[in-house]
Motif scaffolding. Sequence first.
Motif, PDB file in Angstrom:
ATOM      1  N   ASP A  39       0.898 125.731  -4.145  1.00  0.00           N
ATOM      2  CA  ASP A  39       1.468 124.526  -4.786  1.00  0.00           C
ATOM      3  C   ASP A  39       1.101 123.265  -4.014  1.00  0.00           C
ATOM      4  O   ASP A  39       0.892 122.200  -4.607  1.00  0.00           O
ATOM      5  N   ARG A  40       0.998 123.390  -2.680  1.00  0.00           N
ATOM      6  CA  ARG A  40       0.609 122.217  -1.884  1.00  0.00           C
ATOM      7  C   ARG A  40      -0.819 121.790  -2.197  1.00  0.00           C
ATOM      8  O   ARG A  40      -1.122 120.613  -2.362  1.00  0.00           O
ATOM      9  N   ARG A  41      -1.705 122.787  -2.315  1.00  0.00           N
ATOM     10  CA  ARG A  41      -3.118 122.494  -2.607  1.00  0.00           C
ATOM     11  C   ARG A  41      -3.240 121.808  -3.968  1.00  0.00           C
ATOM     12  O   ARG A  41      -3.970 120.837  -4.148  1.00  0.00           O
ATOM     13  N   VAL A  42      -2.506 122.328  -4.949  1.00  0.00           N
ATOM     14  CA  VAL A  42      -2.557 121.766  -6.301  1.00  0.00           C
ATOM     15  C   VAL A  42      -2.037 120.332  -6.279  1.00  0.00           C
ATOM     16  O   VAL A  42      -2.670 119.401  -6.801  1.00  0.00           O
ATOM     17  N   ALA A  43      -0.900 120.138  -5.623  1.00  0.00           N
ATOM     18  CA  ALA A  43      -0.304 118.795  -5.567  1.00  0.00           C
ATOM     19  C   ALA A  43      -1.224 117.811  -4.851  1.00  0.00           C
ATOM     20  O   ALA A  43      -1.370 116.655  -5.254  1.00  0.00           O
ATOM     21  N   ASP A  44      -1.884 118.281  -3.810  1.00  0.00           N
ATOM     22  CA  ASP A  44      -2.773 117.409  -3.039  1.00  0.00           C
ATOM     23  C   ASP A  44      -3.956 116.935  -3.893  1.00  0.00           C
ATOM     24  O   ASP A  44      -4.322 115.769  -3.887  1.00  0.00           O
ATOM     25  N   ALA A  45      -4.495 117.861  -4.680  1.00  0.00           N
ATOM     26  CA  ALA A  45      -5.625 117.511  -5.561  1.00  0.00           C
ATOM     27  C   ALA A  45      -5.170 116.494  -6.606  1.00  0.00           C
ATOM     28  O   ALA A  45      -5.884 115.521  -6.908  1.00  0.00           O
ATOM     29  N   VAL A  46      -3.988 116.695  -7.145  1.00  0.00           N
ATOM     30  CA  VAL A  46      -3.463 115.781  -8.173  1.00  0.00           C
ATOM     31  C   VAL A  46      -3.175 114.416  -7.578  1.00  0.00           C
ATOM     32  O   VAL A  46      -3.506 113.375  -8.162  1.00  0.00           O
ATOM     33  N   ARG A  47      -2.593 114.392  -6.373  1.00  0.00           N
ATOM     34  CA  ARG A  47      -2.309 113.108  -5.716  1.00  0.00           C
ATOM     35  C   ARG A  47      -3.605 112.321  -5.513  1.00  0.00           C
ATOM     36  O   ARG A  47      -3.685 111.142  -5.860  1.00  0.00           O
ATOM     37  N   ARG A  48      -4.628 112.980  -4.956  1.00  0.00           N
ATOM     38  CA  ARG A  48      -5.888 112.280  -4.693  1.00  0.00           C
ATOM     39  C   ARG A  48      -6.477 111.717  -5.984  1.00  0.00           C
ATOM     40  O   ARG A  48      -6.973 110.591  -6.036  1.00  0.00           O
ATOM     41  N   TYR A  49      -6.397 112.529  -7.045  1.00  0.00           N
ATOM     42  CA  TYR A  49      -6.994 112.144  -8.328  1.00  0.00           C
ATOM     43  C   TYR A  49      -6.232 110.981  -8.961  1.00  0.00           C
ATOM     44  O   TYR A  49      -6.835 109.968  -9.354  1.00  0.00           O
ATOM     45  N   LEU A  50      -4.930 111.084  -9.020  1.00  0.00           N
ATOM     46  CA  LEU A  50      -4.139 110.052  -9.699  1.00  0.00           C
ATOM     47  C   LEU A  50      -4.061 108.767  -8.890  1.00  0.00           C
ATOM     48  O   LEU A  50      -3.957 107.675  -9.460  1.00  0.00           O
ATOM     49  N   ASP A  51      -4.158 108.855  -7.571  1.00  0.00           N
ATOM     50  CA  ASP A  51      -4.179 107.611  -6.777  1.00  0.00           C
ATOM     51  C   ASP A  51      -5.393 106.768  -7.153  1.00  0.00           C
ATOM     52  O   ASP A  51      -5.320 105.534  -7.199  1.00  0.00           O
ATOM     53  N   VAL A  52      -6.497 107.421  -7.484  1.00  0.00           N
ATOM     54  CA  VAL A  52      -7.684 106.672  -7.934  1.00  0.00           C
ATOM     55  C   VAL A  52      -7.484 106.217  -9.379  1.00  0.00           C
ATOM     56  O   VAL A  52      -7.714 105.052  -9.724  1.00  0.00           O
ATOM     57  N   ALA A  53      -7.007 107.097 -10.215  1.00  0.00           N
ATOM     58  CA  ALA A  53      -6.830 106.756 -11.638  1.00  0.00           C
ATOM     59  C   ALA A  53      -5.867 105.589 -11.808  1.00  0.00           C
ATOM     60  O   ALA A  53      -6.161 104.620 -12.516  1.00  0.00           O
ATOM     61  N   PHE A  54      -4.742 105.643 -11.106  1.00  0.00           N
ATOM     62  CA  PHE A  54      -3.720 104.612 -11.317  1.00  0.00           C
ATOM     63  C   PHE A  54      -4.027 103.320 -10.575  1.00  0.00           C
ATOM     64  O   PHE A  54      -3.336 102.317 -10.749  1.00  0.00           O
ATOM     65  N   ALA A  55      -5.061 103.331  -9.757  1.00  0.00           N
ATOM     66  CA  ALA A  55      -5.521 102.067  -9.151  1.00  0.00           C
ATOM     67  C   ALA A  55      -6.298 101.252 -10.180  1.00  0.00           C
ATOM     68  O   ALA A  55      -6.546 100.056  -9.976  1.00  0.00           O
ATOM     69  N   GLN A  56      -6.647 101.875 -11.287  1.00  0.00           N
ATOM     70  CA  GLN A  56      -7.461 101.228 -12.338  1.00  0.00           C
ATOM     71  C   GLN A  56      -6.523 100.739 -13.452  1.00  0.00           C
ATOM     72  O   GLN A  56      -5.914 101.562 -14.167  1.00  0.00           O
ATOM     73  N   PRO A  57      -6.390  99.434 -13.636  1.00  0.00           N
ATOM     74  CA  PRO A  57      -5.467  98.914 -14.667  1.00  0.00           C
ATOM     75  C   PRO A  57      -5.807  99.385 -16.082  1.00  0.00           C
ATOM     76  O   PRO A  57      -4.941  99.431 -16.952  1.00  0.00           O
ATOM     77  N   ALA A  58      -7.068  99.755 -16.320  1.00  0.00           N
ATOM     78  CA  ALA A  58      -7.439 100.198 -17.681  1.00  0.00           C
ATOM     79  C   ALA A  58      -6.854 101.565 -18.011  1.00  0.00           C
ATOM     80  O   ALA A  58      -6.813 101.971 -19.170  1.00  0.00           O
ATOM     81  N   VAL A  59      -6.377 102.282 -16.982  1.00  0.00           N
ATOM     82  CA  VAL A  59      -5.758 103.595 -17.212  1.00  0.00           C
ATOM     83  C   VAL A  59      -4.323 103.374 -17.683  1.00  0.00           C
ATOM     84  O   VAL A  59      -3.495 102.848 -16.943  1.00  0.00           O
ATOM     85  N   LYS A  60      -4.054 103.749 -18.931  1.00  0.00           N
ATOM     86  CA  LYS A  60      -2.778 103.408 -19.555  1.00  0.00           C
ATOM     87  C   LYS A  60      -1.796 104.561 -19.616  1.00  0.00           C
ATOM     88  O   LYS A  60      -0.600 104.350 -19.852  1.00  0.00           O
ATOM     89  N   GLY A  61      -2.278 105.776 -19.453  1.00  0.00           N
ATOM     90  CA  GLY A  61      -1.340 106.894 -19.568  1.00  0.00           C
ATOM     91  C   GLY A  61      -1.947 108.201 -19.087  1.00  0.00           C
ATOM     92  O   GLY A  61      -3.151 108.274 -18.785  1.00  0.00           O
ATOM     93  N   LEU A  62      -1.079 109.171 -19.009  1.00  0.00           N
ATOM     94  CA  LEU A  62      -1.455 110.497 -18.510  1.00  0.00           C
ATOM     95  C   LEU A  62      -0.815 111.561 -19.391  1.00  0.00           C
ATOM     96  O   LEU A  62       0.385 111.491 -19.684  1.00  0.00           O
ATOM     97  N   THR A  63      -1.655 112.489 -19.824  1.00  0.00           N
ATOM     98  CA  THR A  63      -1.160 113.690 -20.520  1.00  0.00           C
ATOM     99  C   THR A  63      -1.644 114.906 -19.753  1.00  0.00           C
ATOM    100  O   THR A  63      -2.826 114.976 -19.392  1.00  0.00           O
TER     101      THR A  63
END
Length: 379
Positions: free
Chosen positions: A293-317
């Motif tokens: 679970d830590r590995r999965v969460a770490d991958a998601v954190r790294r990914y979403l930190d980049v995604a949500f730094a981009q204002p054009a990203v409006k949502g997540l499913t």
Amino acid sequence: MSHRPTRRTCLLATAGLVLAATGWRAGVEAQGADASLASVATAAGRYYGTAVRIDRIAVDDQYRQAILRECTHLTPEFEMKWDAIERIRGKPSLAPMDDLVSFARANGMRMRGHTLLWYRSVPDWAAGVLLEHKDWSPIRNYFSTLISRYGDAIEQWDVVNEPIDTGHRTDGLRENIFLRAFGPDYIRRALDDARMLAPRASLMINEYGLDYDIPVERDRRYLFLKLLEGLKSAGAPFDAVGIQGHLDLSKGPFSPKVFGDFLQEIANLGLQIVITELDVKEYDYLAPAEERDRRVADAVRRYLDVAFAQPAVKGLTSWGLSDRYSWLEVTPEDYARYPGAWKAGDGPGVNRGLPLDSSMRRKPMYQAIAAAFKRQPLG
Ligand code: XIL
């Protein structure tokens, strides 16, 4: 939308109305530690949702309540796909999609339309008609059936799903049935039809394999951008891009700069972005659950930190809310990697790549998503 609600729809809608009346819905909960992903995402100026199946919502109270608590947006996992709707030409079976839309409406939830054209969901009868007669009318009829019936409930349409493939054409277009029947222009034709039928909806092109700093995905990003640039410069009517976000712990490296620059190039085209199908395929199923679970969460954190730094990203499913129902199976290849490990029939058995575990408990991935929303709210 004109459809006769079924008994099941009424039951679902009633359940939803009761829950809504008790303030169960997202956005009315406290913003405390137990705040839902729906409320955290909304507070951050974005949204969170999941792919769902109405047959599971209808029978699994725990799952239904988790969806109502955590999500504001729903995506049909398969009910809206062409081969699920029109197995028999001219006789669309719409009851499951009717039920899902009724459930969403009864609970004030918003919907994504997934997906109009996907090479893996073409009804058997349509293959011949499209290829032999180059007849676009079955596509136009399918679009019209769906959009006339659900258009007022669907805000975003994945008009074309997964058009890119590497190693074949220089333009990187997948040699799918649509391209073979109508040429590269099929994408523009689909967008034009969708815009004519759903003028107020956000029209999207949805793609996978755009995430990692590996040669094949570097090529896919390049080809996908070329497609987007070509369509935009030709005036094709579309508004946004779906980046599926199927993460995979056997892939890597993930480069925040490479992925962030890619998102910026999409934004520079004036397009919005949605992460449309987030989940995580594991690789090592024998590590303790906490480590997995830590590995999965770490991958998601790294990914979403980049995604949500981009204002054009409006949502997540995410492509599912709970490991209880994930399309990511532990495959024969996974079992083959651990000979004898699971002979006794026990062992992990499920991939732990979604926010809730099989018992609907919040996992570190859930917390990683919530923290990512909070860390970079839309300004
Ligand atoms: C998958 C569903 O989750 C499965 O249940 C179905 O058997 C096949 O399709 N990318 C997409 C989704 O855009 O439509 C796919 O959904 C997963 C990959």
